[in-house]
Design a protein around this motif. Structure first.
Motif, PDB file in Angstrom:
ATOM      1  N   UNK A  45      32.118  40.057  37.916  1.00 27.22           N
ATOM      2  CA  UNK A  45      33.104  40.020  38.994  1.00 27.22           C
ATOM      3  C   UNK A  45      33.603  38.597  39.234  1.00 27.22           C
ATOM      4  N   UNK A  46      32.668  37.644  39.247  1.00 30.33           N
ATOM      5  CA  UNK A  46      33.041  36.249  39.487  1.00 30.33           C
ATOM      6  C   UNK A  46      33.881  35.692  38.334  1.00 30.33           C
ATOM      7  N   UNK A  47      33.510  36.024  37.108  1.00 26.98           N
ATOM      8  CA  UNK A  47      34.268  35.551  35.949  1.00 26.98           C
ATOM      9  C   UNK A  47      35.685  36.121  35.959  1.00 26.98           C
ATOM     10  N   UNK A  48      35.818  37.401  36.335  1.00 28.30           N
ATOM     11  CA  UNK A  48      37.148  38.011  36.404  1.00 28.30           C
ATOM     12  C   UNK A  48      37.991  37.352  37.490  1.00 28.30           C
ATOM     13  N   UNK A  49      37.355  37.057  38.638  1.00 28.69           N
ATOM     14  CA  UNK A  49      38.087  36.412  39.734  1.00 28.69           C
ATOM     15  C   UNK A  49      38.604  35.043  39.322  1.00 28.69           C
ATOM     16  N   UNK A  50      37.795  34.309  38.549  1.00 31.34           N
ATOM     17  CA  UNK A  50      38.212  32.992  38.074  1.00 31.34           C
ATOM     18  C   UNK A  50      39.433  33.082  37.173  1.00 31.34           C
ATOM     19  N   UNK A  51      39.554  34.199  36.448  1.00 30.77           N
ATOM     20  CA  UNK A  51      40.683  34.389  35.526  1.00 30.77           C
ATOM     21  C   UNK A  51      41.850  35.123  36.184  1.00 30.77           C
ATOM     22  N   UNK A  52      41.676  35.504  37.435  1.00 34.20           N
ATOM     23  CA  UNK A  52      42.742  36.195  38.139  1.00 34.20           C
ATOM     24  C   UNK A  52      42.919  37.638  37.713  1.00 34.20           C
ATOM     25  N   UNK A  53      41.855  38.264  37.196  1.00 32.02           N
ATOM     26  CA  UNK A  53      41.944  39.646  36.741  1.00 32.02           C
ATOM     27  C   UNK A  53      41.562  40.603  37.862  1.00 32.02           C
ATOM     28  N   UNK A  54      42.210  41.762  37.884  1.00 32.55           N
ATOM     29  CA  UNK A  54      41.908  42.783  38.881  1.00 32.55           C
ATOM     30  C   UNK A  54      40.768  43.648  38.368  1.00 32.55           C
ATOM     31  N   UNK A  55      39.549  43.290  38.763  1.00 34.81           N
ATOM     32  CA  UNK A  55      38.370  43.959  38.228  1.00 34.81           C
ATOM     33  C   UNK A  55      37.345  44.167  39.335  1.00 34.81           C
ATOM     34  N   UNK A  56      36.865  45.400  39.453  1.00 35.96           N
ATOM     35  CA  UNK A  56      35.837  45.751  40.430  1.00 35.96           C
ATOM     36  C   UNK A  56      34.550  46.117  39.702  1.00 35.96           C
ATOM     37  N   UNK A  57      33.450  46.240  40.445  1.00 37.77           N
ATOM     38  CA  UNK A  57      32.173  46.602  39.843  1.00 37.77           C
ATOM     39  C   UNK A  57      31.505  47.708  40.655  1.00 37.77           C
ATOM     40  N   UNK A  58      30.625  48.466  39.992  1.00 43.81           N
ATOM     41  CA  UNK A  58      29.865  49.524  40.650  1.00 43.81           C
ATOM     42  C   UNK A  58      28.586  49.755  39.854  1.00 43.81           C
ATOM     43  N   UNK A  59      27.540  50.158  40.551  1.00 43.96           N
ATOM     44  CA  UNK A  59      26.275  50.454  39.872  1.00 43.96           C
ATOM     45  C   UNK A  59      26.230  51.923  39.474  1.00 43.96           C
ATOM     46  N   UNK A  60      25.626  52.184  38.305  1.00 46.19           N
ATOM     47  CA  UNK A  60      25.445  53.562  37.864  1.00 46.19           C
ATOM     48  C   UNK A  60      24.293  53.628  36.865  1.00 46.19           C
ATOM     49  N   UNK A  61      23.588  54.748  36.879  1.00 46.09           N
ATOM     50  CA  UNK A  61      22.594  55.078  35.862  1.00 46.09           C
ATOM     51  C   UNK A  61      23.128  56.317  35.153  1.00 46.09           C
TER      52      UNK A  61
END
Length: 263
Positions: A45-61
Motif C-alpha cells: 500500500x505504501x509503495x503504491x501511494x509513493x507511485x501515485x497508484x490507486x491500490x487498496x489492500x485486504x486480508x484473505x485466506x
C-alpha cells in the motif's frame, strides 16, 4: 485500454501477484491486493501511494470459504469487478518415492498432508475465489475476466506430483469456466509462467549454492536461455484483461517451454 470496473489480485502482496497488481493499477484499474500477510500488504500500500497508484489492500485466506466471502462482501461497495487474478500459491518439490540413501534408511513416500495442503491452497483456493468472482460479475452484468496463475509445469514435472496436479486442475477449471460463463460475457484465461527471476528465487540461490547450480542447469535448458521477469508475466495479464475475445485457453509465458526433467 479502457478499464471497466475494479481489479482484484488475490495473492498479490509479492512476486508475480504484486507485479500484476502494479501493472493493472498503472493501466488505470482501481486495484485491490488481497493476501494473508498484513505486514506485506501494508508495504504494498505504501509503495503504491509513493507511485501515485490507486491500490487498496485486504486480508484473505483462500482456503477458507468464510474468509473469501468476507473479502467479496468488502469489495461490493467499491463497484463492479472487472478483473480477478488468482495468484495465491507456493511451489512444492516432493518426489513420489525417495529411495534409501544408505543401508540404514528405508524408502519414503510423498506425505499426504503436504498433498492436501497444496490442493487446498492452489486448487480449492482458486475454486473458492473464482466462484465468488464469477457470481459478483454475473450479478452486476459485468463482462469481466477470471485469470488464474498456474505454471508451465501443469502438464507434469519430475518431483512435483502435488504441485503439478493442482495446477492441472486449475487449468481444467479455467476451461470449464470459459464454457459455462461465456453466455454471461465472463471470460477465463490461465497464465502459465515458467521460472520467474524474482526476489524469492535470487534469495534462495544466494542461501543455497547447490540450488543455484541446479537453477543454472535449468536456465540452460529453456530455449530462450533465461527466466521470465515478473513484469513480463504482468504484461501478459494486462493483455488478457484487454483482449475481449480471449477465453478458455492457457497463455504460456515460459520462454519456449519448461523441461519436464532437469539434466
Amino acid at each position: 485500454m479502457n478499464p471497466t470496473g475494479q481489479a482484484l489480485v488475490v495473492g498479490g502482496s509479492r512476486g508475480i501477484g504484486a507485479a500484476i497488481a502494479s501493472a493493472l493499477a498503472t493501466e488505470g484499474w482501481p486495484t485491490t491486493i488481497a493476501a494473508r500477510d498484513s505486514a506485506q500488504l501494508e508495504r504494498c500500500r505504501l509503495q503504491a501511494a509513493e507511485r501515485g497508484l490507486k491500490l487498496s489492500t485486504a486480508r484473505v485466506d483462500v482456503t477458507s470459504q468464510e474468509s473469501v466471502e468476507r473479502l467479496f462482501g468488502e469489495l461490493t461497495p467499491r463497484g463492479e469487478l472487472g478483473v480477478c487474478v488468482m495468484a495465491a500459491g507456493r511451489n512444492l518439490s516432493r518426489r513420489l518415492l525417495r529411495p534409501p540413501r544408505d543401508a540404514a534408511e528405508e524408502w519414503s513416500a510423498h506425505d499426504v498432508g503436504e498433498w492436501r495442503d497444496m490442493v487446498d491452497l492452489s486448487l480449492t483456493g482458486t475454486f473458492l475465489v473464482g466462484r465468488a468472482a464469477a457470481l459478483s460479475m454475473a450479478r452486476t452484468g459485468t463482462r469481466g475476466v477470471l485469470i488464474p496463475i498456474v505454471s508451465s509445469t501443469w502438464q507434469g514435472s519430475w518431483g512435483q506430483s502435488a504441485y503439478t496436479a493442482a495446477k492441472a486442475g486449475v487449468v481444467s477449471l479455467t476451461r470449464s469456466w470459459a464454457l459455462e460463463l461465456g453466455e454471461f460475457g465472463i471470460r477465463a484465461v490461465a497464465i502459465a509462467p515458467g521460472v520467474v527471476d524474482g526476489a524469492a528465487l535470487r534469495e534462495k540461490c544466494a542461501r543455497n549454492p547447490a540450488h543455484a547450480r541446479y537453477m543454472e542447469r535449468l536456465r540452460q535448458q529453456v530455449p530462450l536461455r533465461r527466466f521470465a521477469a515478473e513484469q513480463e508475466v504482468a504484461a501478459a495479464a494486462v493483455h488478457v484483461a484487454a483482449n475481449q475475445y480471449l477465453t478458455g485457453t492457457v497463455l504460456e509465458v515460459a520462454g519456449g517451454g519448461f523441461p519436464p526433467r532437469i539434466h
